[in-house]
Design a protein around this motif. Structure first.
Motif, mmCIF file in Angstrom:
data_model
loop_
_atom_site.group_PDB
_atom_site.id
_atom_site.type_symbol
_atom_site.label_atom_id
_atom_site.label_comp_id
_atom_site.label_asym_id
_atom_site.label_seq_id
_atom_site.Cartn_x
_atom_site.Cartn_y
_atom_site.Cartn_z
ATOM 1 N N ASP A 166 1.244 -1.138 0.074
ATOM 2 C CA ASP A 166 -0.184 -0.077 -0.582
ATOM 3 C C ASP A 166 0.838 1.244 0.219
ATOM 4 O O ASP A 166 0.446 2.418 -0.443
ATOM 5 C CB ASP A 166 -1.152 -0.146 1.196
ATOM 6 N N ASP A 168 3.605 1.345 -1.222
ATOM 7 C CA ASP A 168 4.877 1.251 -2.553
ATOM 8 C C ASP A 168 3.701 2.302 -3.498
ATOM 9 O O ASP A 168 4.166 3.051 -4.897
ATOM 10 C CB ASP A 168 4.825 0.006 -2.409
ATOM 11 N N LEU A 169 2.376 1.660 -3.055
ATOM 12 C CA LEU A 169 1.592 2.820 -4.081
ATOM 13 C C LEU A 169 0.692 3.947 -3.655
ATOM 14 O O LEU A 169 -0.677 4.432 -4.117
ATOM 15 C CB LEU A 169 0.053 1.669 -4.474
ATOM 16 N N THR A 170 1.133 4.020 -2.835
ATOM 17 C CA THR A 170 0.648 5.869 -2.627
ATOM 18 C C THR A 170 1.723 7.044 -2.974
ATOM 19 O O THR A 170 3.046 7.109 -3.386
ATOM 20 C CB THR A 170 1.107 6.131 -0.725
ATOM 21 N N VAL A 171 1.166 8.015 -4.082
ATOM 22 C CA VAL A 171 1.724 9.050 -5.054
ATOM 23 C C VAL A 171 1.461 9.706 -3.829
ATOM 24 O O VAL A 171 0.686 10.276 -2.958
ATOM 25 C CB VAL A 171 1.415 9.177 -6.134
ATOM 26 N N ASN B 32 5.197 6.740 -10.468
ATOM 27 C CA ASN B 32 4.443 6.629 -10.272
ATOM 28 C C ASN B 32 3.125 7.755 -10.608
ATOM 29 O O ASN B 32 2.041 7.565 -10.187
ATOM 30 C CB ASN B 32 4.243 7.294 -9.138
ATOM 31 N N ILE B 35 1.057 5.527 -12.190
ATOM 32 C CA ILE B 35 -0.186 4.469 -11.281
ATOM 33 C C ILE B 35 -1.130 5.036 -10.513
ATOM 34 O O ILE B 35 -1.991 4.430 -11.074
ATOM 35 C CB ILE B 35 0.794 3.901 -9.592
ATOM 36 N N LEU B 36 -0.992 6.386 -10.354
ATOM 37 C CA LEU B 36 -2.883 7.275 -10.404
ATOM 38 C C LEU B 36 -3.098 7.156 -11.719
ATOM 39 O O LEU B 36 -4.815 7.362 -11.333
ATOM 40 C CB LEU B 36 -1.697 8.417 -10.147
ATOM 41 N N LYS B 40 -4.995 2.592 -9.886
ATOM 42 C CA LYS B 40 -4.067 1.075 -9.297
ATOM 43 C C LYS B 40 -4.073 2.282 -8.011
ATOM 44 O O LYS B 40 -3.149 1.469 -6.866
ATOM 45 C CB LYS B 40 -2.313 1.172 -9.956
ATOM 46 N N ALA B 41 -3.434 3.886 -7.584
ATOM 47 C CA ALA B 41 -3.058 4.494 -6.334
ATOM 48 C C ALA B 41 -4.127 3.639 -5.739
ATOM 49 O O ALA B 41 -4.760 3.989 -5.341
ATOM 50 C CB ALA B 41 -3.120 5.700 -6.617
ATOM 51 N N LYS B 42 -3.557 3.328 -4.074
ATOM 52 C CA LYS B 42 -4.074 3.112 -3.462
ATOM 53 C C LYS B 42 -4.585 4.618 -2.190
ATOM 54 O O LYS B 42 -5.404 4.392 -1.534
ATOM 55 C CB LYS B 42 -3.080 2.263 -2.235
ATOM 56 N N ALA B 43 -2.926 5.826 -2.679
ATOM 57 C CA ALA B 43 -3.066 6.391 -1.849
ATOM 58 C C ALA B 43 -2.975 7.902 -2.392
ATOM 59 O O ALA B 43 -2.270 7.698 -3.290
ATOM 60 C CB ALA B 43 -3.139 6.493 0.199
ATOM 61 N N ILE B 44 -3.452 9.253 -2.165
ATOM 62 C CA ILE B 44 -2.239 10.556 -3.045
ATOM 63 C C ILE B 44 -2.051 11.262 -1.461
ATOM 64 O O ILE B 44 -2.957 11.648 -1.086
ATOM 65 C CB ILE B 44 -3.346 10.528 -3.830
ATOM 66 N N ARG B 45 -0.949 11.947 -1.769
ATOM 67 C CA ARG B 45 -0.841 12.793 -0.812
ATOM 68 C C ARG B 45 -1.040 13.711 -1.618
ATOM 69 O O ARG B 45 -1.299 14.787 -2.315
ATOM 70 C CB ARG B 45 1.000 13.365 -0.387
ATOM 71 N N THR B 48 1.181 15.979 -4.090
ATOM 72 C CA THR B 48 0.968 16.042 -4.960
ATOM 73 C C THR B 48 -0.297 16.487 -6.043
ATOM 74 O O THR B 48 -0.410 16.887 -7.004
ATOM 75 C CB THR B 48 0.782 14.127 -5.359
#
Lengths: 171, 68
Positions: A166, A168-171, B32, B35-36, B40-45, B48
């Motif tokens: 999870d 690693d999948l945070t952008v 990255n 991924i967005l 496929k992203a689980k979270a975004i800051r 970002t």
């Protein structure tokens, strides 16, 4: 507060210990059955001095299976430590090694219990009953301890791997 | 199943900007950003999201949508 330890350093030391234990595990049995008469007689009352050479060789060979399994377990532990050293902790490979270790421990416990019960009756005529029961209890307890310890550890690593995924999948 | 849908590809098409250009603008790797973009992203800051809104001149609602 527990400080973050140097995982790589401790993993390397643990790996060296595992590898160093292997020859001790393999040599213990031949040393005991060929040269340990005084120690085993005093401790277990086995009257080892009257054992024939063939009996001693037989016991060493039978215990070689058990000690071989322990050695393989130590090799697996060394491989786990190697993964920790390379920072490959949260990987499928590491979890796989823990599960294989669990399986090997099961084989070792089954074989050792079987060995104590069946083969001691064949190769020795004077084994005190209390020695047999205590030995069986110790083997069972050790197996259960290792089994549950490794289960908890494998579960923790799987969970941490998911969290890492999870992260690693945070952008 | 209810989820948050990322509409980055729509916004990128509207602004006519490519993935590698946008990645350079917002200082994010192409991997990255991909991924967005591919949901496929689980979270975004927040950082970002801020950078994307600044680069694409849009609001967060233009980039993310709650799908029932």
């Amino acid at each position: 507060m527990i400080a973050t330890t140097n995982i790589s350093k401790y993993a390397r030391i643990f790996k060296i210990l595992c590898i160093a234990l292997i020859p001790m595990v393999l040599l213990w049995s031949p040393l005991m059955w060929f040269f340990g008469d005084k120690m085993t007689d005093a401790t277990y009352g086995l009257n080892l001095a009257n054992f024939s050479f063939a009996q001693r060789v037989g016991l060493v060979l039978i215990e070689l299976v058990s000690n071989g399994l322990v050695s393989y377990g130590l090799i697996l532990l060394a491989r786990v430590a190697n993964n920790f050293q390379k920072d490959e902790i949260f990987t499928v490979k590491t979890v796989g090694l823990f599960l294989r270790l669990q399986k090997i421990t099961g084989y070792w416990a089954s074989y050792t219990i079987g060995y104590f019960i069946f083969f001691h009756g064949v190769f020795t005529t004077t084994i005190p009953a209390y020695v047999l029961f205590v030995s069986l209890a110790i083997v069972a307890i050790v197996y259960l301890f290792i089994f549950f310890f490794l289960s908890i550890l494998a579960t923790l690593i799987v969970k941490a791997t998911q969290l890492q995924g999870d992260q690693d999948l945070t952008v | 199943m209810a989820r948050i849908k990322v509409k980055l590809d729509e916004m990128m098409a509207r602004r006519k900007i490519r993935l590698n250009e946008l990645a350079k603008l917002i200082d994010l790797t192409e991997a990255n950003l991909s991924i967005l973009k591919n949901d496929k992203a689980k979270a975004i800051r927040f950082s970002t999201l801020e950078a994307l809104c600044a680069a694409l001149d849009c609001q967060p609602a233009d980039l993310i949508e709650f799908e029932k």
